[in-house]
Design a protein around this motif. Structure first.
Motif, PDB file in Angstrom:
ATOM      1  N   GLY A   1       2.489   8.258   4.933  1.00 30.26           N
ATOM      2  CA  GLY A   1       1.648   7.075   5.151  1.00 30.26           C
ATOM      3  C   GLY A   1       1.758   6.570   6.582  1.00 30.26           C
ATOM      4  N   ASP A   2       2.978   6.536   7.121  1.00 25.15           N
ATOM      5  CA  ASP A   2       3.163   6.069   8.499  1.00 25.15           C
ATOM      6  C   ASP A   2       2.641   7.082   9.511  1.00 25.15           C
ATOM      7  OD1 ASP A   2       4.160   3.650   7.813  1.00 25.15           O
ATOM      8  OD2 ASP A   2       6.245   4.091   8.298  1.00 25.15           O
ATOM      9  N   ALA A   3       2.681   8.378   9.136  1.00 26.80           N
ATOM     10  CA  ALA A   3       2.135   9.410  10.040  1.00 26.80           C
ATOM     11  C   ALA A   3       0.610   9.336  10.080  1.00 26.80           C
ATOM     12  CB  ALA A   3       2.587  10.800   9.593  1.00 26.80           C
TER      13      ALA A   3
ATOM     14  N   ASN B   1       0.826  -1.211   0.000  1.00 24.48           N
ATOM     15  CA  ASN B   1       0.000   0.000   0.000  1.00 24.48           C
ATOM     16  C   ASN B   1       0.860   1.261   0.000  1.00 24.48           C
ATOM     17  OD1 ASN B   1      -2.234  -1.596  -0.049  1.00 24.48           O
ATOM     18  ND2 ASN B   1      -2.674  -1.441   2.128  1.00 24.48           N
ATOM     19  N   HIS B   2       2.035   1.180   0.645  1.00 24.21           N
ATOM     20  CA  HIS B   2       2.973   2.299   0.568  1.00 24.21           C
ATOM     21  C   HIS B   2       3.345   2.549  -0.896  1.00 24.21           C
ATOM     22  CE1 HIS B   2       3.982   3.674   4.538  1.00 24.21           C
ATOM     23  NE2 HIS B   2       4.283   2.471   4.984  1.00 24.21           N
ATOM     24  N   ALA B   3       3.724   1.473  -1.596  1.00 21.41           N
ATOM     25  CA  ALA B   3       4.161   1.600  -2.991  1.00 21.41           C
ATOM     26  C   ALA B   3       3.009   2.097  -3.871  1.00 21.41           C
ATOM     27  CB  ALA B   3       4.690   0.256  -3.496  1.00 21.41           C
TER      28      ALA B   3
ATOM     29  N   THR C   1      15.585   5.485   9.857  1.00 18.52           N
ATOM     30  CA  THR C   1      15.152   5.396   8.451  1.00 18.52           C
ATOM     31  C   THR C   1      13.804   6.093   8.214  1.00 18.52           C
ATOM     32  OG1 THR C   1      14.095   3.267   8.831  1.00 18.52           O
ATOM     33  CG2 THR C   1      16.366   3.220   8.024  1.00 18.52           C
ATOM     34  N   HIS C   2      13.121   6.481   9.289  1.00 24.97           N
ATOM     35  CA  HIS C   2      11.857   7.208   9.149  1.00 24.97           C
ATOM     36  C   HIS C   2      12.014   8.680   9.532  1.00 24.97           C
ATOM     37  CE1 HIS C   2      10.347   3.126   8.968  1.00 24.97           C
ATOM     38  NE2 HIS C   2       9.185   3.575   8.560  1.00 24.97           N
ATOM     39  N   SER C   3      13.253   9.195   9.407  1.00 22.11           N
ATOM     40  CA  SER C   3      13.510  10.594   9.798  1.00 22.11           C
ATOM     41  C   SER C   3      13.717  11.468   8.562  1.00 22.11           C
ATOM     42  CB  SER C   3      14.752  10.664  10.682  1.00 22.11           C
ATOM     43  OG  SER C   3      15.901  10.354   9.908  1.00 22.11           O
TER      44      SER C   3
ATOM     45  N   THR D   1       9.425  -5.631  17.872  1.00 19.05           N
ATOM     46  CA  THR D   1       8.576  -4.470  17.615  1.00 19.05           C
ATOM     47  C   THR D   1       9.140  -3.733  16.408  1.00 19.05           C
ATOM     48  OG1 THR D   1       9.925  -3.170  19.113  1.00 19.05           O
ATOM     49  CG2 THR D   1       7.924  -4.149  20.025  1.00 19.05           C
ATOM     50  N   HIS D   2       8.486  -2.668  16.013  1.00 22.47           N
ATOM     51  CA  HIS D   2       9.009  -1.840  14.929  1.00 22.47           C
ATOM     52  C   HIS D   2       8.871  -0.398  15.388  1.00 22.47           C
ATOM     53  CE1 HIS D   2       8.768  -0.237  10.572  1.00 22.47           C
ATOM     54  NE2 HIS D   2       9.997  -0.188  11.040  1.00 22.47           N
ATOM     55  N   SER D   3       9.994   0.192  15.794  1.00 24.27           N
ATOM     56  CA  SER D   3       9.905   1.507  16.429  1.00 24.27           C
ATOM     57  C   SER D   3      10.099   2.666  15.451  1.00 24.27           C
ATOM     58  CB  SER D   3      10.915   1.610  17.567  1.00 24.27           C
ATOM     59  OG  SER D   3      12.222   1.418  17.059  1.00 24.27           O
ATOM     60  N   ARG D   4      10.378   2.392  14.176  1.00 21.03           N
ATOM     61  CA  ARG D   4      10.526   3.459  13.179  1.00 21.03           C
ATOM     62  C   ARG D   4      11.537   4.512  13.639  1.00 21.03           C
ATOM     63  NH1 ARG D   4       4.054   4.183  12.186  1.00 21.03           N
ATOM     64  NH2 ARG D   4       3.734   2.380  10.848  1.00 21.03           N
ATOM     65  N   GLY D   5      12.810   4.196  13.471  1.00 17.30           N
ATOM     66  CA  GLY D   5      13.873   5.090  13.931  1.00 17.30           C
ATOM     67  C   GLY D   5      14.475   5.930  12.826  1.00 17.30           C
TER      68      GLY D   5
ATOM     69  N   ALA E   1       6.423   9.995   0.768  1.00 18.78           N
ATOM     70  CA  ALA E   1       5.072   9.419   0.764  1.00 18.78           C
ATOM     71  C   ALA E   1       4.959   8.326   1.829  1.00 18.78           C
ATOM     72  CB  ALA E   1       4.748   8.850  -0.614  1.00 18.78           C
ATOM     73  N   HIS E   2       6.051   7.547   2.006  1.00 24.66           N
ATOM     74  CA  HIS E   2       6.059   6.510   3.046  1.00 24.66           C
ATOM     75  C   HIS E   2       5.912   7.145   4.429  1.00 24.66           C
ATOM     76  CE1 HIS E   2       7.512   2.548   4.748  1.00 24.66           C
ATOM     77  NE2 HIS E   2       7.598   3.361   5.790  1.00 24.66           N
ATOM     78  N   LEU E   3       6.691   8.221   4.676  1.00 27.80           N
ATOM     79  CA  LEU E   3       6.650   8.877   5.992  1.00 27.80           C
ATOM     80  C   LEU E   3       5.247   9.439   6.264  1.00 27.80           C
ATOM     81  CD1 LEU E   3      10.106  10.711   6.125  1.00 27.80           C
ATOM     82  CD2 LEU E   3       9.535   8.371   6.769  1.00 27.80           C
TER      83      LEU E   3
ATOM     84  N   PRO F   1      12.202   3.285   3.683  1.00 29.10           N
ATOM     85  CA  PRO F   1      12.211   3.498   5.139  1.00 29.10           C
ATOM     86  C   PRO F   1      12.044   2.206   5.941  1.00 29.10           C
ATOM     87  CG  PRO F   1      10.933   5.212   4.082  1.00 29.10           C
ATOM     88  CD  PRO F   1      11.237   4.188   3.024  1.00 29.10           C
ATOM     89  N   ASP F   2      11.304   1.236   5.407  1.00 29.28           N
ATOM     90  CA  ASP F   2      11.095   0.000   6.166  1.00 29.28           C
ATOM     91  C   ASP F   2      12.251  -0.992   6.033  1.00 29.28           C
ATOM     92  OD1 ASP F   2       8.839   0.793   7.434  1.00 29.28           O
ATOM     93  OD2 ASP F   2       7.437  -0.260   6.126  1.00 29.28           O
ATOM     94  N   ALA F   3      13.400  -0.509   5.525  1.00 28.40           N
ATOM     95  CA  ALA F   3      14.611  -1.344   5.512  1.00 28.40           C
ATOM     96  C   ALA F   3      15.098  -1.594   6.938  1.00 28.40           C
ATOM     97  CB  ALA F   3      15.709  -0.671   4.691  1.00 28.40           C
TER      98      ALA F   3
HETATM   99 ZN   LIG Z   1       7.459   2.562   7.764  1.00 31.89          ZN
END
Ligand SMILES: [Zn+2]
Length: 182
Positions: A120-122, A5-7, A87-89, A81-85, A116-118, A45-47
């Motif tokens: 989407g996650d926001a 869905n991100h893509a 790579t999401h900055s 967990t997935h804390s989004r560090g 767009a990914h950031l 970002p989800d790498a």
């Molecule tokens: Zn993400």
């Protein structure tokens, strides 16, 4: 938001807005390549997550990153967990633009997908730490559950709008005209 869905949302948004972002009309092959770059940027970002669409394929990056973020403990049965560090900055966003900045259009496409990914996650309750390592979390006032009904509705809505745009119905233009004439 799920990787697919991100893509999809990133590429659909690109189709709708790229004419405002590029200084020329790309040829068919270039347009296709740019869309692929947008899709790739939207997965980057989800790498930091070993189970993500991209992270599964680059475990040598995603596994160390998830340990570094404290998402995994050394014990195998500990909770993941997935804390989004990092790579999401916005730092990672700037870096990925800068890395390909000599190829202006591709840099724009990569940064567009990433941004767009950031966004989407926001739109999810967990939000994103855009200024990592500062812990302030950014999220929109309205959020939806990852992989939920609203996320799919949002994704398919954008997909339909992009398809209509490709068929010659310029939604953004119509919207502008509607606002301008009212
Ligand atoms: Zn993400």
């Amino acid at each position: 938001m799920l990787g697919k869905n991100h893509a999809t949302t990133a590429i659909a948004s690109w189709v709708l807005s790229s004419s405002y972002l590029l200084d020329h009309q790309p040829q068919a092959l270039e347009a296709l390549l740019l869309a692929v770059v947008v899709g790739f940027g939207s997965l980057l970002p989800d790498a930091d997550h070993p189970d993500s669409l991209l992270g599964r394929r680059v475990k040598f990056i995603s596994v160390p990153l998830s340990y570094l973020q404290g998402d995994r403990a050394i014990l195998p049965w500990s909770e993941h967990t997935h804390s989004r560090g990092i790579t999401h900055s916005i730092w990672a966003l700037l870096a990925c633009y800068w890395l390909v900045a000599t190829q202006q259009d591709y840099a724009t496409a990569l940064a567009f997908g990433f941004a767009a990914h950031l966004i989407g996650d926001a739109l999810t309750p967990a939000g994103v730490r855009l200024l990592w390592p500062i812990s302030t979390t950014f999220r929109f006032p309205l959020t939806f559950r990852t992989g939920g009904f609203v996320e799919y509705g949002f994704t398919y809505g954008l997909l339909i709008a992009a398809a209509m745009h490709l068929l010659g119905f310029n939604l953004l233009h119509e919207l502008f005209m509607l606002v301008a004439n009212s």
